[in-house]
Design a protein around this motif. Sequence first.
Motif, PDB file in Angstrom:
ATOM      1  N   ALA A 191       0.834  -1.201   0.000  1.00  0.00           N
ATOM      2  CA  ALA A 191       0.000   0.000   0.000  1.00  0.00           C
ATOM      3  C   ALA A 191       0.868   1.249   0.000  1.00  0.00           C
ATOM      4  CB  ALA A 191      -0.931  -0.012   1.209  1.00  0.00           C
ATOM      5  N   GLY A 192       1.968   1.197   0.741  1.00  0.00           N
ATOM      6  CA  GLY A 192       2.882   2.337   0.757  1.00  0.00           C
ATOM      7  C   GLY A 192       3.458   2.631  -0.608  1.00  0.00           C
ATOM      8  N   ALA A 193       3.735   1.571  -1.386  1.00  0.00           N
ATOM      9  CA  ALA A 193       4.240   1.768  -2.745  1.00  0.00           C
ATOM     10  C   ALA A 193       3.191   2.440  -3.621  1.00  0.00           C
ATOM     11  CB  ALA A 193       4.637   0.421  -3.350  1.00  0.00           C
ATOM     12  N   PHE A 194       1.933   2.030  -3.486  1.00  0.00           N
ATOM     13  CA  PHE A 194       0.859   2.681  -4.235  1.00  0.00           C
ATOM     14  C   PHE A 194       0.816   4.178  -3.912  1.00  0.00           C
ATOM     15  CE2 PHE A 194      -2.100  -1.200  -4.966  1.00  0.00           C
ATOM     16  CZ  PHE A 194      -1.579  -1.373  -6.248  1.00  0.00           C
ATOM     17  N   VAL A 195       0.896   4.508  -2.644  1.00  0.00           N
ATOM     18  CA  VAL A 195       0.821   5.909  -2.231  1.00  0.00           C
ATOM     19  C   VAL A 195       1.958   6.708  -2.852  1.00  0.00           C
ATOM     20  CG1 VAL A 195       0.986   7.482  -0.264  1.00  0.00           C
ATOM     21  CG2 VAL A 195      -0.418   5.410  -0.099  1.00  0.00           C
ATOM     22  N   LYS A 196       3.174   6.155  -2.825  1.00  0.00           N
ATOM     23  CA  LYS A 196       4.324   6.859  -3.403  1.00  0.00           C
ATOM     24  C   LYS A 196       4.171   7.055  -4.899  1.00  0.00           C
ATOM     25  CE  LYS A 196       7.741   5.444   0.056  1.00  0.00           C
ATOM     26  NZ  LYS A 196       8.989   4.677   0.307  1.00  0.00           N
ATOM     27  N   LEU A 197       3.447   6.150  -5.565  1.00  0.00           N
ATOM     28  CA  LEU A 197       3.237   6.239  -7.006  1.00  0.00           C
ATOM     29  C   LEU A 197       1.959   6.998  -7.356  1.00  0.00           C
ATOM     30  CD1 LEU A 197       4.257   2.574  -7.922  1.00  0.00           C
ATOM     31  CD2 LEU A 197       5.593   4.661  -8.330  1.00  0.00           C
ATOM     32  N   ASP A 198       1.347   7.627  -6.358  1.00  0.00           N
ATOM     33  CA  ASP A 198       0.128   8.416  -6.548  1.00  0.00           C
ATOM     34  C   ASP A 198      -1.024   7.562  -7.081  1.00  0.00           C
ATOM     35  OD1 ASP A 198      -1.372  10.751  -6.355  1.00  0.00           O
ATOM     36  OD2 ASP A 198      -0.991  11.297  -8.444  1.00  0.00           O
ATOM     37  N   VAL A 199      -1.112   6.329  -6.596  1.00  0.00           N
ATOM     38  CA  VAL A 199      -2.218   5.447  -6.936  1.00  0.00           C
ATOM     39  C   VAL A 199      -3.168   5.388  -5.737  1.00  0.00           C
ATOM     40  CG1 VAL A 199      -2.908   3.082  -7.506  1.00  0.00           C
ATOM     41  CG2 VAL A 199      -0.821   4.057  -8.492  1.00  0.00           C
ATOM     42  N   PRO A 200      -4.421   5.796  -5.889  1.00  0.00           N
ATOM     43  CA  PRO A 200      -5.346   5.732  -4.751  1.00  0.00           C
ATOM     44  C   PRO A 200      -5.536   4.294  -4.277  1.00  0.00           C
ATOM     45  CG  PRO A 200      -6.261   7.063  -6.543  1.00  0.00           C
ATOM     46  CD  PRO A 200      -5.049   6.373  -7.093  1.00  0.00           C
ATOM     47  N   VAL A 201      -5.356   4.055  -2.987  1.00  0.00           N
ATOM     48  CA  VAL A 201      -5.575   2.730  -2.421  1.00  0.00           C
ATOM     49  C   VAL A 201      -7.056   2.616  -2.061  1.00  0.00           C
ATOM     50  CG1 VAL A 201      -4.929   1.081  -0.630  1.00  0.00           C
ATOM     51  CG2 VAL A 201      -3.224   2.699  -1.521  1.00  0.00           C
ATOM     52  N   LEU A 202      -7.779   1.762  -2.777  1.00  0.00           N
ATOM     53  CA  LEU A 202      -9.217   1.634  -2.559  1.00  0.00           C
ATOM     54  C   LEU A 202      -9.525   0.836  -1.298  1.00  0.00           C
ATOM     55  CD1 LEU A 202     -10.455   0.896  -6.192  1.00  0.00           C
ATOM     56  CD2 LEU A 202     -10.056   3.095  -5.071  1.00  0.00           C
ATOM     57  N   GLY A 203      -8.686  -0.146  -0.980  1.00  0.00           N
ATOM     58  CA  GLY A 203      -8.957  -0.930   0.205  1.00  0.00           C
ATOM     59  C   GLY A 203      -8.159  -2.218   0.243  1.00  0.00           C
ATOM     60  N   VAL A 204      -8.459  -3.026   1.267  1.00  0.00           N
ATOM     61  CA  VAL A 204      -7.757  -4.277   1.528  1.00  0.00           C
ATOM     62  C   VAL A 204      -8.746  -5.431   1.473  1.00  0.00           C
ATOM     63  CG1 VAL A 204      -6.438  -5.589   3.246  1.00  0.00           C
ATOM     64  CG2 VAL A 204      -6.026  -3.130   2.957  1.00  0.00           C
ATOM     65  N   ILE A 205      -8.312  -6.540   0.888  1.00  0.00           N
ATOM     66  CA  ILE A 205      -9.108  -7.764   0.842  1.00  0.00           C
ATOM     67  C   ILE A 205      -8.342  -8.848   1.583  1.00  0.00           C
ATOM     68  CG2 ILE A 205      -9.972  -9.591  -0.677  1.00  0.00           C
ATOM     69  CD1 ILE A 205     -10.066  -7.061  -2.752  1.00  0.00           C
TER      70      ILE A 205
END
Length: 353
Positions: A256-270
């Motif tokens: 999730a941290g990698a998504f944030v750094k790449l400006d990708v919205p994290v929708l959630g966790v499954i």
Amino acid sequence: MPDPAISSLTVESVTLALANVIEPELKKDLVSLDMVKDIRIENGGVAFKVELTTPACPMQAQIERDCLAAVKEAFPDADPVELEFTHQVVRDPRVSQKLNVDIRTVLAVSSGKGGVGKTTFSVNMAVSLALEGARVGIMDTDVYGPNVPIMMGLEGPLSVRDGKMMPHEAYGVQVMSMGFLMPEGEAVVWRGPMLHSAIRQFLTDVHWGPLDYLIVDLPPGTGDAQLTLAQSVPITGGIIVTTPQAVSVSDARRGAGAFVKLDVPVLGVIENMTGDVFGEGGGQQAARDLGVDFIGRVPLDGLIRAGSDAGQPIVAEQPDHPAAQAIRQISRVTAGLLSLAAIARPATEIDLE
């Protein structure tokens, strides 16, 4: 008592009544969202359409109840009151502008480590959305261990039309994978630039679409594939798949941290593989720690694995199984979150060079 301002049964007064209905996720009324269509008044009855932002809308039943109640309250004598649903998936304008393709949204599915059932889940989610009536593609970016073709029951070379590769199709889903382009069992040893080129080709040199959803199954970890994808296409949103184990949850947080750094919205966790072997609750805790939605959990069940090995996704082959039902519901919720993300991300946020 009915509002005197809308007591006369007309298109305008029905519209005014439906303006009281709030879309549960978007938090605005249906009329201002331009979701109410084709109101017809005939022989004392009312018929109208509501255009949803996804065919997999998780709130459809609530919207139906609220719409019918609003019309009945305003016009108690109206009979019949008929509602028809249509859909138009929200377009993330950054995708078509960057790639010049007819793909409305891009969903990245990631995990911090291997062995959590991410690809199995991605495949079943793709099929789930297709079963809802959406136009879906899945892109397997794990060039070192492409498993999507096996899980979809596909093999063989791709055909070419107008200089572009034609994706295979199964269960109503368009499928692209390195597994179609290399001999079975052959190892791939590539450096970063070669991986970057392959992912770019999967996006630009394939006859995708038109698609409502392109699901991108990322390889485990936070390496080159994630970076390349984020640089190649605007990702509408990403989800993290984890098992309940503490070590897997820790890796999920890094993903999730990698998504944030790449400006990708994290929708959630499954949370996948929930049950006696791995326990329960780790995914929910990870979502709380990250401040994102906990989308749902899928029980550990051997039938999911057996279906994947046989190229028969459980959501299609055993739709009444509890695991299949769980995946279907998670897919609906994810589709709703993806609509919200697409609305929130205007085209002006990207450099179109």
